[in-house]
Structure formats: C-alpha cells, structure tokens
Design a protein around this motif. Structure first.
Motif, PDB file in Angstrom:
ATOM      1  N   MET A  14     -14.413  -1.592   6.821  1.00  0.00           N
ATOM      2  CA  MET A  14     -14.632  -2.166   8.057  1.00  0.00           C
ATOM      3  C   MET A  14     -15.797  -2.958   8.052  1.00  0.00           C
ATOM      4  O   MET A  14     -16.759  -2.775   7.435  1.00  0.00           O
ATOM      5  CB  MET A  14     -14.955  -0.990   9.401  1.00  0.00           C
ATOM      6  N   TYR A  15     -15.828  -4.165   9.066  1.00  0.00           N
ATOM      7  CA  TYR A  15     -17.030  -5.045   8.801  1.00  0.00           C
ATOM      8  C   TYR A  15     -17.000  -5.665  10.317  1.00  0.00           C
ATOM      9  O   TYR A  15     -15.932  -5.413  10.987  1.00  0.00           O
ATOM     10  CB  TYR A  15     -16.687  -6.103   7.930  1.00  0.00           C
ATOM     11  N   GLU A  16     -18.052  -5.908  10.778  1.00  0.00           N
ATOM     12  CA  GLU A  16     -18.272  -6.622  12.117  1.00  0.00           C
ATOM     13  C   GLU A  16     -18.191  -8.109  12.160  1.00  0.00           C
ATOM     14  O   GLU A  16     -18.555  -8.730  11.349  1.00  0.00           O
ATOM     15  CB  GLU A  16     -19.789  -6.433  12.661  1.00  0.00           C
ATOM     16  N   GLN A  22     -14.098  -5.255  15.539  1.00  0.00           N
ATOM     17  CA  GLN A  22     -14.007  -4.714  14.516  1.00  0.00           C
ATOM     18  C   GLN A  22     -12.860  -5.101  13.677  1.00  0.00           C
ATOM     19  O   GLN A  22     -11.589  -5.060  14.317  1.00  0.00           O
ATOM     20  CB  GLN A  22     -14.239  -2.977  14.423  1.00  0.00           C
ATOM     21  N   GLN A  23     -13.039  -5.336  12.480  1.00  0.00           N
ATOM     22  CA  GLN A  23     -11.745  -5.859  11.676  1.00  0.00           C
ATOM     23  C   GLN A  23     -12.128  -5.222  10.170  1.00  0.00           C
ATOM     24  O   GLN A  23     -13.145  -5.219   9.949  1.00  0.00           O
ATOM     25  CB  GLN A  23     -11.567  -7.371  11.609  1.00  0.00           C
ATOM     26  N   GLY A  24     -10.991  -4.964   9.689  1.00  0.00           N
ATOM     27  CA  GLY A  24     -11.254  -4.344   8.333  1.00  0.00           C
ATOM     28  C   GLY A  24      -9.907  -4.482   7.322  1.00  0.00           C
ATOM     29  O   GLY A  24      -8.902  -5.141   7.647  1.00  0.00           O
ATOM     30  N   THR A  25     -10.057  -3.910   6.086  1.00  0.00           N
ATOM     31  CA  THR A  25      -9.063  -3.971   5.326  1.00  0.00           C
ATOM     32  C   THR A  25      -8.717  -2.379   4.697  1.00  0.00           C
ATOM     33  O   THR A  25      -9.447  -1.643   4.591  1.00  0.00           O
ATOM     34  CB  THR A  25      -9.401  -4.833   4.119  1.00  0.00           C
ATOM     35  N   ILE A  26      -7.381  -2.216   4.311  1.00  0.00           N
ATOM     36  CA  ILE A  26      -7.017  -0.942   3.543  1.00  0.00           C
ATOM     37  C   ILE A  26      -6.715  -1.767   2.264  1.00  0.00           C
ATOM     38  O   ILE A  26      -5.857  -2.439   2.053  1.00  0.00           O
ATOM     39  CB  ILE A  26      -6.149  -0.533   4.335  1.00  0.00           C
ATOM     40  N   THR A  27      -7.168  -0.830   0.922  1.00  0.00           N
ATOM     41  CA  THR A  27      -6.823  -1.434  -0.169  1.00  0.00           C
ATOM     42  C   THR A  27      -5.921  -0.040  -0.725  1.00  0.00           C
ATOM     43  O   THR A  27      -6.686   0.976  -0.752  1.00  0.00           O
ATOM     44  CB  THR A  27      -7.913  -1.692  -0.998  1.00  0.00           C
ATOM     45  N   ARG A 163       4.084   1.526   1.892  1.00  0.00           N
ATOM     46  CA  ARG A 163       4.341   2.925   2.567  1.00  0.00           C
ATOM     47  C   ARG A 163       2.832   3.543   2.623  1.00  0.00           C
ATOM     48  O   ARG A 163       2.719   4.289   3.404  1.00  0.00           O
ATOM     49  CB  ARG A 163       5.404   3.588   1.704  1.00  0.00           C
ATOM     50  N   LYS A 164       2.136   3.507   1.816  1.00  0.00           N
ATOM     51  CA  LYS A 164       0.910   4.283   1.632  1.00  0.00           C
ATOM     52  C   LYS A 164      -0.273   3.615   2.591  1.00  0.00           C
ATOM     53  O   LYS A 164      -0.837   4.441   3.306  1.00  0.00           O
ATOM     54  CB  LYS A 164       0.286   4.250   0.224  1.00  0.00           C
ATOM     55  N   ALA A 165      -0.052   2.307   2.725  1.00  0.00           N
ATOM     56  CA  ALA A 165      -0.846   1.610   3.632  1.00  0.00           C
ATOM     57  C   ALA A 165      -0.540   1.761   5.087  1.00  0.00           C
ATOM     58  O   ALA A 165      -1.430   2.018   6.095  1.00  0.00           O
ATOM     59  CB  ALA A 165      -0.912  -0.021   3.528  1.00  0.00           C
ATOM     60  N   GLU A 166       0.856   2.013   5.573  1.00  0.00           N
ATOM     61  CA  GLU A 166       1.277   2.379   6.721  1.00  0.00           C
ATOM     62  C   GLU A 166       0.876   3.594   6.938  1.00  0.00           C
ATOM     63  O   GLU A 166       0.552   4.190   8.171  1.00  0.00           O
ATOM     64  CB  GLU A 166       2.689   2.240   6.758  1.00  0.00           C
ATOM     65  N   ASN A 167       0.763   4.574   6.237  1.00  0.00           N
ATOM     66  CA  ASN A 167       0.429   5.968   6.425  1.00  0.00           C
ATOM     67  C   ASN A 167      -1.038   6.033   6.679  1.00  0.00           C
ATOM     68  O   ASN A 167      -1.245   6.964   7.530  1.00  0.00           O
ATOM     69  CB  ASN A 167       1.038   6.705   5.080  1.00  0.00           C
ATOM     70  N   LEU A 168      -1.789   5.508   5.815  1.00  0.00           N
ATOM     71  CA  LEU A 168      -3.213   5.724   6.214  1.00  0.00           C
ATOM     72  C   LEU A 168      -3.664   4.919   7.365  1.00  0.00           C
ATOM     73  O   LEU A 168      -4.412   5.440   8.213  1.00  0.00           O
ATOM     74  CB  LEU A 168      -3.942   4.905   5.010  1.00  0.00           C
ATOM     75  N   ALA A 169      -2.977   3.720   7.837  1.00  0.00           N
ATOM     76  CA  ALA A 169      -3.372   3.262   9.189  1.00  0.00           C
ATOM     77  C   ALA A 169      -2.861   4.155  10.251  1.00  0.00           C
ATOM     78  O   ALA A 169      -3.794   4.036  11.269  1.00  0.00           O
ATOM     79  CB  ALA A 169      -2.407   1.662   9.103  1.00  0.00           C
ATOM     80  N   VAL A 218      -2.882  -3.658  -3.617  1.00  0.00           N
ATOM     81  CA  VAL A 218      -2.519  -4.423  -2.399  1.00  0.00           C
ATOM     82  C   VAL A 218      -3.612  -4.370  -1.406  1.00  0.00           C
ATOM     83  O   VAL A 218      -3.917  -3.175  -1.203  1.00  0.00           O
ATOM     84  CB  VAL A 218      -1.088  -4.137  -2.165  1.00  0.00           C
ATOM     85  N   ILE A 219      -3.982  -5.511  -0.763  1.00  0.00           N
ATOM     86  CA  ILE A 219      -5.077  -5.344   0.199  1.00  0.00           C
ATOM     87  C   ILE A 219      -4.218  -5.739   1.459  1.00  0.00           C
ATOM     88  O   ILE A 219      -3.914  -6.893   1.780  1.00  0.00           O
ATOM     89  CB  ILE A 219      -6.334  -6.478  -0.089  1.00  0.00           C
ATOM     90  N   TYR A 220      -4.447  -5.058   2.471  1.00  0.00           N
ATOM     91  CA  TYR A 220      -3.930  -5.295   3.853  1.00  0.00           C
ATOM     92  C   TYR A 220      -4.997  -5.299   4.964  1.00  0.00           C
ATOM     93  O   TYR A 220      -5.965  -4.814   4.916  1.00  0.00           O
ATOM     94  CB  TYR A 220      -2.897  -4.119   4.429  1.00  0.00           C
ATOM     95  N   GLN A 221      -5.067  -6.146   5.846  1.00  0.00           N
ATOM     96  CA  GLN A 221      -5.668  -6.403   7.106  1.00  0.00           C
ATOM     97  C   GLN A 221      -5.332  -5.598   8.137  1.00  0.00           C
ATOM     98  O   GLN A 221      -4.130  -5.334   8.486  1.00  0.00           O
ATOM     99  CB  GLN A 221      -5.792  -7.896   7.234  1.00  0.00           C
ATOM    100  N   VAL A 222      -6.321  -4.925   8.741  1.00  0.00           N
ATOM    101  CA  VAL A 222      -6.095  -4.047  10.099  1.00  0.00           C
ATOM    102  C   VAL A 222      -6.922  -4.520  11.332  1.00  0.00           C
ATOM    103  O   VAL A 222      -7.712  -5.243  10.875  1.00  0.00           O
ATOM    104  CB  VAL A 222      -6.404  -2.477   9.680  1.00  0.00           C
TER     105      VAL A 222
END
Length: 222
Positions: A14-16, A22-27, A163-169, A218-222
């Motif tokens: 997460m970063y400001e 707040q915006q962040g990434t999931i890897t 699938r992993k990123a959606e589950n974590l989000a 794979v890096i996704y933005q949240v």
C-alpha cells in the motif's frame, strides 16, 4: 492431458497518494503445468571392439555396425534418422614394472537413433544388442513442438495468477483492477526426466510423462 497449478506466492503493498487516497498493488505468482506424453526418443548406441591388431579391430567393428544398421532398417528406422555421434580408435596399454606395454586397440563407434515409435523401443534394443551393439549409452525422451505446450502453460499460469489475486483482494476487501500492471516471466526448466520401467519380458521401455511448466509474476493494482 492434465493441468496443475502451483501454490500461491504473493505480496501486498500500500502507498499514499498526494490526494490522501490509498492505492496499492498485489503481486502474485501464477504457475501452469501441462502434462504431455513424449513423442520422440533419442537412443545412443555403441559398437566397441578390441583386438591386438588395429586393422582387425576396425574390420570387426565395421562388420558389426553394418549388421546393426541393417537391423534398424528392417524394423523401420529410416537411414536419415541414424546419425554417427562419434568414432574413435585408441591403443590400450598395460603397465608392468613401470614399463608401458601395448595390449591392443579399441575401436568405438557411437550412433544416435531417433524414433517416434515409442512402443517399438524395447524390440529395437533387443535386436541391436543381439547383432553387435554392446552398450546402450542413453535413451532421452522429448516432445514435438514443445513451444506450443509452453504457450498453453503460460495461459494457465496467467489464469492461476488472476485467481490468486482475486482471492486475496476479496479477503482484503479491496477492488482489483483485472488488467495487470506488469507481467514478468520467470525462468523455468520445461520437462522432467522420463520414468523408465523395466520388467521381465523382452526390454520394455516406458517413457512416462513429461511436464512443461510456466511461471509468471503478475502485479495487479487495487
């Protein structure tokens, strides 16, 4: 064919932003594996002869190799699928009381046979060893066009990552942008050594299955 997926491997950052939102990434790491049956075998065979006379060793080796080549053609292996890998003739010495004594000569002729007849490998080994081959160096299995299977594995790896990123989000309670920010292909070693099973009848060779694996970070933005 069977498809398997690897265990999750992910991180969350997460970063400001300057507007205090707040915006962040999931890897995540996606893994895709395609299980295939080998379609090509490369068999290394050796005819080795030893004699006190180099000329006789060469003559015997040539006669035995010609018998081997005839047998291979009889069982349907085209001549263009038989390649000479190496040929050597070397003296053999023995040492007595510090003196080097010539014992004779070894002539060694190695060929590689390429075949797509997986069921006929056992018979081939039996026939050639009965007619001159005295060493089977190796049997290596592979598949035709492994790149096609690797591309398929990449597709499954990307699906696995999503699938992993959606589950974590979902667990974090954030919205996931389905379009990746970045995709990194990780180095992998496609293919595993074939399983060989030897039984009590003839010389059965079971090539088993091979796995072709792809990994993506794979890096996704949240």
């Amino acid at each position: 064919m069977y498809y398997t997926y690897g265990p999750p491997n992910y991180g969350y950052r997460m970063y400001e932003r300057q507007n205090n939102q707040q915006q962040g990434t999931i890897t995540v790491t996606g893994v895709g594996t395609v299980i295939v049956s080998p379609s090509i075998a490369r068999i290394q065979l050796v005819v080795s002869t030893v004699n006190r006379s180099l000329q006789e060793a060469q003559q015997e080796n040539a006669e035995r190799m010609n018998r081997v080549l005839d047998i291979l053609q009889q069982i349907g292996v085209p001549r263009e699928q038989i390649q000479t890998t190496s040929f050597s003739a070397r003296p053999i010495y023995n040492y007595q009381d510090g003196n080097q004594i010539l014992q004779g000569y070894e002539v060694r002729n190695e060929i590689t046979v390429i075949t797509e007849d997986m069921d006929g490998i056992g018979e081939m080994i039996d026939r050639v060893t009965e007619n001159g081959v005295n060493e089977v160096v190796s049997i290596e299995f592979s598949v035709d066009n492994p790149e096609n299977f690797y591309m398929e594995a990449l597709s499954f790896a990307l699906s696995d990552a999503k699938r992993k990123a959606e589950n974590l989000a979902e667990q974090l309670g954030v919205n996931l942008n389905p379009v990746p920010l970045k995709i990194n292909e990780q180095t992998t070693s496609p293919g595993v050594g074939p399983a060989q099973v030897f039984k009590m009848v003839s010389t059965p060779i079971e090539p088993g299955n091979q796995s072709i694996e792809a990994r993506l970070e794979v890096i996704y933005q949240v």
